[in-house]
Write an enzyme that holds these catalytic residues in place. Structure first.
Site, short mmCIF file in Angstrom:
data_model
loop_
_atom_site.label_atom_id
_atom_site.label_comp_id
_atom_site.label_asym_id
_atom_site.label_seq_id
_atom_site.Cartn_x
_atom_site.Cartn_y
_atom_site.Cartn_z
N ILE A 1 -9.85 -11.83 23.03
CA ILE A 1 -9.94 -13.11 22.33
C ILE A 1 -9.34 -12.90 20.94
O ILE A 1 -9.61 -11.90 20.28
CB ILE A 1 -11.42 -13.55 22.14
CG1 ILE A 1 -12.19 -13.56 23.47
CG2 ILE A 1 -11.48 -14.90 21.42
CD1 ILE A 1 -11.77 -14.57 24.46
N GLU A 2 -8.50 -13.83 20.52
CA GLU A 2 -7.95 -13.81 19.16
C GLU A 2 -8.44 -15.05 18.43
O GLU A 2 -8.46 -16.15 18.99
CB GLU A 2 -6.42 -13.84 19.19
CG GLU A 2 -5.80 -13.99 17.81
CD GLU A 2 -4.29 -14.26 17.84
OE1 GLU A 2 -3.72 -14.45 16.76
OE2 GLU A 2 -3.70 -14.30 18.93
N ILE A 3 -8.85 -14.87 17.19
CA ILE A 3 -9.15 -15.98 16.31
C ILE A 3 -8.17 -15.86 15.14
O ILE A 3 -7.99 -14.76 14.59
CB ILE A 3 -10.60 -15.93 15.75
CG1 ILE A 3 -11.62 -15.79 16.89
CG2 ILE A 3 -10.86 -17.16 14.89
CD1 ILE A 3 -11.77 -16.98 17.78
#
Length: 168
Positions: free
Chosen positions: A130-132
């Protein structure tokens, strides 16, 4: 090289991503409590375990692995791995929350023409990345050369309204 056609399949938007899970229950907990997705009704005609979640204009379909023990266990956070990316309002708030939740993450930064994009990468319970980011700082520029639009705020009011309706 073949000539490029604008929208040959007449696509409208991303509908969902589908992820195979060791434990659908653990993944529901993660996507609901870490990322803010809302469980939604899944067709009862499916003859396999899973769950559907919705948020930010997209769905996540969780599928129970038929052999959870054989699934690879990723521990290294590699920003070059397959991932899904979410834009956020405050990178500082995200990092603070990840620390509070004791989620291991990796920071990264991209710079292009004086524009900085901060990124945080972490895994879901099954090792999916997951990338934020604050990617809306970076303009979307077609290869042809003219600026199309920024990554964010296109349908933000509509997405917020949809999320409010789901949470009622």
């Amino acid at each position: 090289m073949k000539e490029t056609m604008g929208n040959p399949l007449h696509l409208k938007s991303l509908n969902h991503i589908s992820l195979i899970c060791r434990s659908v229950e653990q993944s529901i907990d993660f996507y609901q409590n870490v990322l803010g997705f809302v469980p939604i009704r899944r067709p009862g005609s499916f003859n396999f375990d899973g769950a559907w979640l919705f948020g930010y204009g997209i769905g996540i379909h969780l599928l129970q692995s038929e052999d959870p023990e054989s699934m690879p266990k990723k521990t290294e956070i590699n920003p070059k791995d397959n991932h899904i990316s979410f834009q956020c309002e405050s990178m500082g708030a995200v990092e603070k929350k990840l620390k509070e939740m004791e989620l291991k993450y990796k920071r990264s930064m991209v710079e292009e023409g004086g524009i900085h994009v901060d990124q945080l990468f972490f895994h879901d319970p099954d090792g999916f990345m997951i990338e934020i980011c604050d990617c809306d700082n970076l303009p979307v520029i077609p290869i042809a050369g003219e600026i199309a639009r920024s990554c964010s705020l296109v349908n933000l009011p509509l997405l917020q309204q949809q999320l409010r309706l789901l949470q009622q």
